[in-house]
Design an enzyme around this catalytic site. Structure first.
Site, mmCIF file in Angstrom:
data_model
loop_
_atom_site.group_PDB
_atom_site.id
_atom_site.type_symbol
_atom_site.label_atom_id
_atom_site.label_comp_id
_atom_site.label_asym_id
_atom_site.label_seq_id
_atom_site.Cartn_x
_atom_site.Cartn_y
_atom_site.Cartn_z
ATOM 1 C CG HIS A 74 32.002 42.181 33.149
ATOM 2 N ND1 HIS A 74 32.016 43.499 32.785
ATOM 3 C CD2 HIS A 74 33.206 41.682 32.785
ATOM 4 C CE1 HIS A 74 33.183 43.787 32.219
ATOM 5 N NE2 HIS A 74 33.917 42.703 32.199
ATOM 6 N NE ARG A 110 34.423 43.761 35.672
ATOM 7 C CZ ARG A 110 34.300 44.976 35.123
ATOM 8 N NH1 ARG A 110 35.347 45.558 34.570
ATOM 9 N NH2 ARG A 110 33.148 45.593 35.080
ATOM 10 C CE1 TYR A 157 34.025 50.485 34.626
ATOM 11 C CE2 TYR A 157 34.705 48.824 36.211
ATOM 12 C CZ TYR A 157 34.510 49.224 34.903
ATOM 13 O OH TYR A 157 34.757 48.351 33.896
ATOM 14 C CG ASP A 162 38.317 47.430 36.161
ATOM 15 O OD1 ASP A 162 39.271 48.110 36.587
ATOM 16 O OD2 ASP A 162 37.863 47.540 34.991
ATOM 17 C CG HIS A 172 37.308 51.793 35.798
ATOM 18 N ND1 HIS A 172 37.090 53.051 35.289
ATOM 19 C CD2 HIS A 172 37.133 50.942 34.764
ATOM 20 C CE1 HIS A 172 36.783 52.961 34.007
ATOM 21 N NE2 HIS A 172 36.803 51.682 33.654
ATOM 22 C CD GLU A 232 40.539 45.663 34.450
ATOM 23 O OE1 GLU A 232 39.954 44.572 34.653
ATOM 24 O OE2 GLU A 232 40.178 46.487 33.609
ATOM 25 C CD GLU A 240 40.151 49.159 30.978
ATOM 26 O OE1 GLU A 240 39.942 47.974 31.278
ATOM 27 O OE2 GLU A 240 39.324 50.060 31.143
ATOM 28 N NE ARG A 294 42.076 44.951 31.750
ATOM 29 C CZ ARG A 294 41.067 44.330 31.133
ATOM 30 N NH1 ARG A 294 41.191 43.052 30.800
ATOM 31 N NH2 ARG A 294 39.965 44.971 30.837
ATOM 32 C CG HIS A 307 39.664 46.654 27.424
ATOM 33 N ND1 HIS A 307 39.499 47.903 26.867
ATOM 34 C CD2 HIS A 307 38.755 46.559 28.417
ATOM 35 C CE1 HIS A 307 38.523 48.542 27.516
ATOM 36 N NE2 HIS A 307 38.063 47.748 28.455
ATOM 37 C CG ASP A 314 33.724 50.082 25.354
ATOM 38 O OD1 ASP A 314 33.278 49.842 26.492
ATOM 39 O OD2 ASP A 314 34.923 50.195 25.114
ATOM 40 C CD GLU A 337 36.736 43.230 30.057
ATOM 41 O OE1 GLU A 337 37.609 43.881 29.452
ATOM 42 O OE2 GLU A 337 36.011 43.722 30.941
ATOM 43 C CD1 TRP A 395 33.497 56.884 35.880
ATOM 44 C CD2 TRP A 395 34.438 56.102 34.012
ATOM 45 N NE1 TRP A 395 32.721 55.860 35.418
ATOM 46 C CE2 TRP A 395 33.281 55.359 34.276
ATOM 47 C CE3 TRP A 395 35.215 55.799 32.883
ATOM 48 C CZ2 TRP A 395 32.857 54.306 33.461
ATOM 49 C CZ3 TRP A 395 34.812 54.767 32.061
ATOM 50 C CH2 TRP A 395 33.625 54.023 32.351
#
Ligand code: EZ4
Ligand code: CO
Length: 402
Positions: free
Chosen positions: A122, A147, A159, A210, A212, A236, A262, A283, A312, A316, A339, A402
């Site tokens: 990223h 990305r 985001y 992305d 998002h 994405e 994702e 994803r 993905h 997290d 990713e 979001w």
């Protein structure tokens, strides 16, 4: 080989993770990732209160039957909480099987289809110059796929862009962060970002972005069309994917490749998108889509339509998921990209792992099973710390995606 124990470990080494540990009467144990960002304890309870008691006494090597038992046996099918819990069991059982066979998971799956796994990192910046600096750093580190996300002028927050220095982490402690969004400002700005990347670095790196879930299908079509000269590897989540037929509209207007999934937890979420060839990359990921057993099914189905995988891999999802994903990626014939956001140092200590990174390519290692373990003593030093994902509102206050 019978299951004699199943425990859930919740820990926060830099961020929250939920891990399932399954033990057998032959002294072999396996672990699985059960992390659902911002809703961790729901999965922990689903496992502890409902699934773990059912595992005791089962044959640990009957992985498919256990998957079917937990899926069909709940009666209430699918959903992120259920499927994450099933995924954790599945990952732990594949780990056990690998250890029992003294084989790395990728060999059990059918062996390596490639030398290594291409990952994307990223590059994020508050403005274009900062985003380009981060992009340059990734090129220096050897990344072949990057990305890019960037702050939009006159928009409070975007985001993927960190507020301060350090790693991007969307979840915030204590309360829900409210971000603002303007599709108009974003759509006017973002082609300039990709133009700046290609002007400065040329076309040798794969460029990813992305969206998002922020645009409507017709807006996404406009974006895809306007950025065709910059040859994105993918855009994405251009629009929310509950209405899979909505992607037809995007496809009618642009050849910019699309990656989605994702937040998917089942093959049924992907079905129309894949069979109508409305996307190019799927994803779905091990932890949220039912583990190795189910992701294999999704990938095989996708291969019929030349849709490739792009799992993905944010911070997290725990290092356990990362390890298992790399075995999957090394095997899966229709691999696209993986990713890799990286992890806080404390998390890498809590989860000793066999995987390695070298110049934009990763390898799961040769340790039996998926090659990731948990140091429970160390994990206990990091108690759960509740955090929430943000929400986005339009500039007039309307709650948005979001
Ligand atoms: O926002 O995993 O492509 N990656 C992403 C992620 C998601 C987080 C949400 O928990 O979109 O950063
Ligand atoms: Co995403």
């Amino acid at each position: 080989m019978k299951i004699i124990r199943a425990d859930v470990i919740v820990t926060c080494p830099g961020r929250n993770f939920v891990t399932l540990k399954v033990e057998t009467d032959e002294g072999i144990h396996g672990i699985g990732d059960a992390t659902l960002n911002g809703r961790e304890l729901a999965v922990a309870s689903y496992l502890k209160d409902h699934v773990c008691p059912l595992l005791i006494g089962r044959d640990a090597s009957r992985i498919e039957d256990t998957w079917q038992f937990l899926y069909k046996g709940a009666y209430w099918r699918r959903g992120p909480v259920t499927m994450t819990a099933i995924a954790a069991v599945d990952m732990a059982l594949w780990d056990i099987l690998g250890k029992a066979a003294n084989m790395p998971l990728y060999k059990l799956l059918g062996g390596a289809s490639r030398e290594g796994v291409m990952v994307y990192g990223h590059a994020t910046g508050r403005d274009i110059p900062e985003a380009l600096d981060r992009y340059a750093e990734h090129i220096e580190e050897g990344y072949k796929a990057i990305r890019i996300q960037c702050g939009v002028p006159d928009m409070r927050s975007v985001y993927g862009v960190s507020k301060g220095e350090g790693m991007y982490e969307p979840a915030t402690k204590g309360s829900v962060e409210e971000q603002s969004w303007s599709s108009e400002k974003y759509l006017d700005f973002v082609p300039k970002l990709f133009e700046a990347v290609r002007d400065k670095f040329g076309f040798d790196t794969h460029l990813l972005h992305d969206v998002h879930h922020r645009l409507t299908p017709i807006e996404a079509a406009r974006l895809g069309k306007s950025v065709e000269p910059y040859r994105l590897f993918w855009m994405e989540d251009p629009t929310p994917a509950e209405n899979q037929a909505g992607f037809r509209l995007i496809r009618e207007h642009t050849v910019t490749p699309i990656a989605v999934g994702e937040v998917f937890n089942s093959i049924w979420d992907c079905k129309q998108l894949i069979e109508e060839q409305l996307i190019d990359y799927i994803r779905a990921t091990l932890t949220h889509a039912g583990g190795i057993t189910h992701l294999k099914r999704i990938a095989d189905f996708a291969s019929l339509y030349q849709v490739r995988t792009g799992c993905h891999g944010p911070s997290d999802l725990s290092p356990v998921c990362m390890g298992a994903a790399l075995h999957f990626d090394l095997w899966v014939p229709n691999f696209g990209v993986q990713e890799y956001m990286g992890f806080p140092d404390e998390a890498l200590d809590v989860f000793p792992h066999a995987w390695s990174f070298d110049r934009g390519m990763m390898h799961p290692g040769e340790a039996p099973g998926h090659g990731v373990d948990i140091d429970e003593k160390l994990a206990a030093k990091y108690p759960y710390d509740p955090a929430y994902l943000p929400v986005a509102r339009l500039e007039d206050g309307t709650l948005w995606n979001w």
